[in-house]
Scaffold this active site. Structure first.
Site, PDB file in Angstrom:
ATOM      1  N   ASP A  39       0.760  -1.241   0.000  1.00  0.00           N
ATOM      2  CA  ASP A  39       0.000   0.000   0.000  1.00  0.00           C
ATOM      3  C   ASP A  39       0.797   1.303   0.000  1.00  0.00           C
ATOM      4  OD1 ASP A  39      -1.925  -1.916   0.252  1.00  0.00           O
ATOM      5  OD2 ASP A  39      -2.715  -1.215   2.158  1.00  0.00           O
TER       6      ASP A  39
ATOM      7  N   GLU B 134       1.917  -9.455  11.473  1.00  0.00           N
ATOM      8  CA  GLU B 134       1.580  -9.046  10.098  1.00  0.00           C
ATOM      9  C   GLU B 134       2.852  -8.885   9.272  1.00  0.00           C
ATOM     10  OE1 GLU B 134      -0.640  -5.396  10.114  1.00  0.00           O
ATOM     11  OE2 GLU B 134      -1.016  -5.428   7.947  1.00  0.00           O
TER      12      GLU B 134
HETATM   13  C1  2M8 Z   1      -3.168  -4.011   4.052  1.00  0.00           C
HETATM   14  O1  2M8 Z   1      -4.073  -3.215   3.310  1.00  0.00           O
HETATM   15  C2  2M8 Z   1      -5.305  -2.686   3.833  1.00  0.00           C
HETATM   16  C3  2M8 Z   1      -6.058  -2.071   2.672  1.00  0.00           C
HETATM   17  O2  2M8 Z   1      -6.326  -3.037   1.708  1.00  0.00           O
HETATM   18  C4  2M8 Z   1      -5.129  -1.622   4.899  1.00  0.00           C
HETATM   19  O3  2M8 Z   1      -3.998  -1.295   5.273  1.00  0.00           O
HETATM   20  O4  2M8 Z   1      -6.145  -1.125   5.388  1.00  0.00           O
HETATM   21  C5  2M8 Z   1      -2.101  -4.502   3.056  1.00  0.00           C
HETATM   22  O5  2M8 Z   1      -1.007  -5.043   3.721  1.00  0.00           O
HETATM   23  C6  2M8 Z   1      -2.711  -5.515   2.089  1.00  0.00           C
HETATM   24  O6  2M8 Z   1      -1.721  -6.073   1.268  1.00  0.00           O
HETATM   25  C7  2M8 Z   1      -3.452  -6.628   2.839  1.00  0.00           C
HETATM   26  O7  2M8 Z   1      -4.146  -7.421   1.908  1.00  0.00           O
HETATM   27  C8  2M8 Z   1      -4.434  -6.060   3.866  1.00  0.00           C
HETATM   28  C9  2M8 Z   1      -5.019  -7.142   4.773  1.00  0.00           C
HETATM   29  O8  2M8 Z   1      -4.004  -7.945   5.311  1.00  0.00           O
HETATM   30  O9  2M8 Z   1      -3.792  -5.099   4.706  1.00  0.00           O
END
Ligand code: 2M8
Length: 418
Positions: free
Chosen positions: A161, A391
């Site tokens: 992101d 994470e």
């Molecule tokens: C993160 O992305 C989300 C938005 O999609 C966020 O930060 O709110 C990223 O690391 C993404 O790659 C991942 O799929 C998601 C859920 O783990 O978190």
């Protein structure tokens, strides 16, 4: 089974919300697209039915135009911003209006082969059709240059992101109309690990553009405020096309097989445009300005996974890997240390994400780089052993960052590094 095996299984079971898994409790309370694909690999080791079901639940939210959304809001939860009311896509179940890296076909192929590769496998066949429609969506809406590469229209689509690769393009996004909103992520984890507020405003502005044009994907692709050719999505889509071709051939879907072969050939050539000779790596490029990010990220090494590059280019990528290794304790950081805005704790500007390490390791092993592949696997295992199922992890200290008891990290332990 070791204690960590038990804990990893337990995380997947506790994050199970009935047919789908949340990435982590609290911070991400819905179903995410590429998370679910990796999570299926984790379930596959102890509950085959549940593995397939994870994928089936995801594609149950596929749009009529073929797009598989990046978030599916199966149930109400106020704990995440932006929620379904902000996206306002009008879909049932409610979803976001963008997609994420298409790892799905690659996972379907792996599950199917593990079960004997029967061409009549009904669950594989249903998911094959969903993947084909999704890949066609990419080809129809996300190949503006006609060179087989994949354009993203929101940085959230890349999954990486806040990677520095997007900084220049994001700087051009007008945030004057964004208005006020309440972030939820920084209420769950340390703000120093998350994107900055000025960055978030831009993410919201891009979302609002899509919503204001009724999620018209043609218009978003042509006129949207963020148009990047993402090296990660492009490499993952190429690999996914190769895997889907195997399924098409097994099923005997000759027209689709011919179509996929042509796409693969186009993408293989198109990747040349992403190669940055000065940097010695594949880098993302801005589709509007043509500028290369000139940054070495973990996605640069997905060239091996996608099966692209000459021996000379592979040698330069391996040299970059050796340089990165010399400058940090654990592989593979999301951004090379020393690059502008590198930060070993901040989200995708340095921390290690095991799902990307897994794909890179797989590709390295397939290209005769067994020692590097094993190094990535071992480092990933050590991170979990020392810090837990976070994470992401600092490449410098090994400390966990972001959410804890994280589904895709548990899945990578079970399916790969444990
Ligand atoms: C993160 O992305 C989300 C938005 O999609 C966020 O930060 O709110 C990223 O690391 C993404 O790659 C991942 O799929 C998601 C859920 O783990 O978190």
């Amino acid at each position: 089974m070791t204690d960590l095996d038990h804990r990893a299984r337990d995380i997947l079971c506790r994050n199970d919300r009935g047919g789908y898994t949340v990435p982590t409790h609290g911070l991400y309370p819905f179903q995410w697209n590429w998370d679910s694909a990796f999570v299926a690999l984790g379930f596959a080791g102890f509950d085959r039915d549940r593995a397939w079901q994870e994928l089936e639940t995801l594609v149950s939210a596929q749009w009529a135009d073929g797009m598989i959304p990046h978030i599916v809001f199966h149930q109400h939860d106020e704990g995440y911003f932006p929620g379904p009311g902000v996206w306002a896509t009008g879909q049932t179940p409610p979803t976001s209006g963008i997609t994420q890296p298409p790892v799905l076909a690659t996972v379907v192929r792996r599950l199917w082969e593990e079960e004997g590769a029967d061409p009549a496998h009904p669950r594989m066949r249903a998911l094959y059709r969903a993947c084909l429609a999704s890949h066609r969506w990419f080809h129809t809406y996300r190949d503006p240059l006609g060179n087989g590469l994949a354009m993203v229209t929101h940085n959230w689509e890349t999954g990486r992101d806040n990677s520095s690769e997007w900084d220049e393009a994001l700087a051009r996004v007008d945030t004057s109309g964004v208005g006020s909103y309440q972030r939820r992520d920084t209420g769950h984890v340390d703000a120093a690990m998350r994107p900055k507020q000025s960055e978030y405003d831009r993410y919201v502005a891009i979302l609002q553009f899509g919503r204001d044009c009724g999620w018209d994907h043609r218009r978003i692709a042509d006129e949207g405020p963020f148009r990047m050719i993402d090296v990660g999505t492009s490499m993952i889509l190429l690999r996914a096309n190769r895997d889907l071709l195997i399924l098409a051939e097994a099923i005997g879907d000759a027209p689709a097989a011919a179509e996929l072969r042509a796409r693969i050939a186009l993408s293989e050539q198109g990747m040349d445009w992403l190669w940055n000779e000065e940097v010695g790596a594949y880098c993302s490029r801005d589709a509007t300005t043509g500028a290369s990010s000139a940054l070495v990220t973990n996605a640069s090494f997905l060239a091996f996974y996608a099966g692209v590059g000459t021996p000379a280019r592979h040698a330069r990528l391996i040299a970059a890997l050796a340089r990165i290794e010399a400058g940090t304790r654990f592989l593979l950081p999301s951004l090379e240390a020393g690059s502008r805005d590198y930060d070993h704790r901040r989200y995708w500007r340095g921390p290690i994400w095991l799902v990307v390490s897994y794909m890179v390791a797989l590709g390295l092993a397939e290209h005769g780089e067994a020692a590097w592949s094993e190094r990535l696997r071992r480092d990933s295992a050590r991170l979990i052993e020392a810090a837990g199922f976070y994470e992401s992890f600092s490449p410098e200290t090994g400390e966990g960052s972001g959410g804890g008891d994280f589904s895709w990290t548990a899945a990578m332990w079970l399916a790969w590094c444990g």
